[in-house]
Motif scaffolding. Structure first.
Motif, short mmCIF file in Angstrom:
data_model
loop_
_atom_site.label_atom_id
_atom_site.label_comp_id
_atom_site.label_asym_id
_atom_site.label_seq_id
_atom_site.Cartn_x
_atom_site.Cartn_y
_atom_site.Cartn_z
N ARG A 207 0.65 -1.19 0.09
CA ARG A 207 -0.11 -0.14 0.03
C ARG A 207 0.73 1.36 -0.07
O ARG A 207 0.40 2.32 -0.55
CB ARG A 207 -0.90 -0.14 1.06
CG ARG A 207 -1.91 -0.98 1.20
CD ARG A 207 -3.00 -0.97 0.14
NE ARG A 207 -2.93 -1.09 -1.14
CZ ARG A 207 -2.86 -2.13 -1.80
NH1 ARG A 207 -2.95 -3.41 -1.29
NH2 ARG A 207 -2.69 -1.85 -2.99
N GLY A 211 -0.23 2.42 -3.38
CA GLY A 211 -1.49 3.08 -3.04
C GLY A 211 -2.67 2.40 -3.08
O GLY A 211 -2.62 1.10 -2.86
N ALA A 219 0.09 7.28 -5.44
CA ALA A 219 0.59 6.53 -4.12
C ALA A 219 1.17 7.35 -2.96
O ALA A 219 0.89 7.16 -2.02
CB ALA A 219 1.36 5.49 -4.54
N TYR A 222 -1.72 8.77 -0.91
CA TYR A 222 -2.29 7.74 -0.26
C TYR A 222 -1.53 7.41 0.83
O TYR A 222 -2.00 7.00 1.99
CB TYR A 222 -2.44 6.44 -1.12
CG TYR A 222 -3.15 5.30 -0.36
CD1 TYR A 222 -4.71 5.40 -0.34
CD2 TYR A 222 -2.55 4.23 -0.10
CE1 TYR A 222 -5.24 4.53 0.47
CE2 TYR A 222 -3.35 3.20 0.69
CZ TYR A 222 -4.81 3.36 0.86
OH TYR A 222 -5.34 2.29 1.61
N ARG A 223 -0.17 7.62 0.98
CA ARG A 223 0.68 7.46 2.26
C ARG A 223 0.09 8.43 3.46
O ARG A 223 0.38 7.97 4.50
CB ARG A 223 1.96 7.69 1.71
CG ARG A 223 2.69 7.07 1.02
CD ARG A 223 4.07 7.23 0.51
NE ARG A 223 4.44 6.47 -0.70
CZ ARG A 223 5.37 6.81 -1.39
NH1 ARG A 223 6.07 8.14 -1.42
NH2 ARG A 223 5.68 5.99 -2.60
#
Length: 282
Positions: A207, A211, A219, A222-223
């Motif tokens: 993840r 992402g 991504a 998304y972190r």
């Protein structure tokens, strides 16, 4: 991913005149002069990464009969409209190892406290054998927690990056290791999810790098959601939230990887006006 290797084709070779023949044909009072010559050449596509010099060689013999000119180069992904070679791009996603040794490197970093409220000191660890710098990951997490739309900016607590004597740890781990750490707390993360444990946060490497397919953003953004969601649990927000209505921002405490239910993906606890983004408790 680097594209396949290509060599540079030889530059066009022009053949000089091979002879001058004069044929005189008497047709009344006129005469014609014929000049015989010719040339062929090829140009191969190259990449900026691999360029091979052309090898010298003997000139090609003169063709015995005239040949039509070579067709114009066809358009292809490796050539730009201007005729210059264009860099090939791979559509493959970065590879993420499925498992690792289960040992970690701690970021040797120390930051200043950010935010207001009770101080929580954290350290960052990255599983050994993955292509992520623990120090760089720690710097990124520090920036996330210091964001003006984050927890620290709105009185939910203050945070300080340390390498020892931490109150909790943020670990970035391969999917198999994340499953093992989370499973020890009775949590089934299916090789995909992140979790909060008794000693801190476990971030699934997949993840972190790739992402989420449900998140409308890169991504790297998304972190922010990963850290804000899991640190939200750390500061006492135990309950997950749902979508408050179609078209609205999803709460950061919503498990957005499992679906958005009509909300728009969102990585921050607060909106641009400083209002906490909430939703129904699940």
């Amino acid at each position: 991913m680097r594209g396949g290797r290509r060599g540079r084709g030889r530059p066009p070779v022009r053949l000089g005149p091979v002879g001058l023949g004069l044929v005189v044909v008497l047709l009344g009072a006129g005469a014609a002069v014929a000049w015989q010559g010719g040339g062929t050449g090829e140009s191969g596509a190259t990449t900026t990464a691999d360029v091979l010099p052309a090898s010298p060689g003997a000139p090609s013999p003169e063709p015995s009969s005239p040949k039509p000119p070579p067709p114009p180069p066809s358009s292809s992904p490796s050539a730009s409209a201007g005729g210059e070679p264009a860099e090939e791009k791979s559509s493959e996603a970065p590879r993420v190892p499925a498992s690792g040794p289960g040992t970690f490197t701690t970021a040797r970093a120390h930051g200043d406290p950010v935010g207001e409220g009770p101080l929580r000191r954290y350290r960052v660890q990255v599983e050994n054998g993955v292509d992520i710098s623990a120090k760089e990951a720690a710097a990124e997490i520090e920036r996330i927690l210091d964001h003006p739309r984050g927890w620290a900016a709105h009185g939910r607590g203050s945070f300080q990056l340390v390498s020892t004597n931490a109150d909790f740890v943020i670990r970035i781990a391969t999917p198999a290791t994340a499953d093992k750490l989370c499973g020890a707390q009775g949590l089934d993360t299916h090789g995909e999810l992140n979790c909060e444990t008794v000693d801190g946060v476990v971030v699934n490497l997949r993840r972190w790098v790739l992402g989420s397919p449900t998140f409308d953003g890169p991504a790297s953004e998304y972190r922010h959601l990963i850290i804000n969601h899991e640190v939200g649990h750390e500061i006492g927000l135990r309950t997950h939230l749902g979508c408050s209505g179609p078209g609205r921002l999803a709460p950061v405490m919503m498990q957005q990887i499992k679906g958005l239910d009509g909300c728009e993906s969102n990585a921050w606890p607060y909106d641009e006006n400083g209002k906490y983004i909430t939703g129904p408790e699940l």
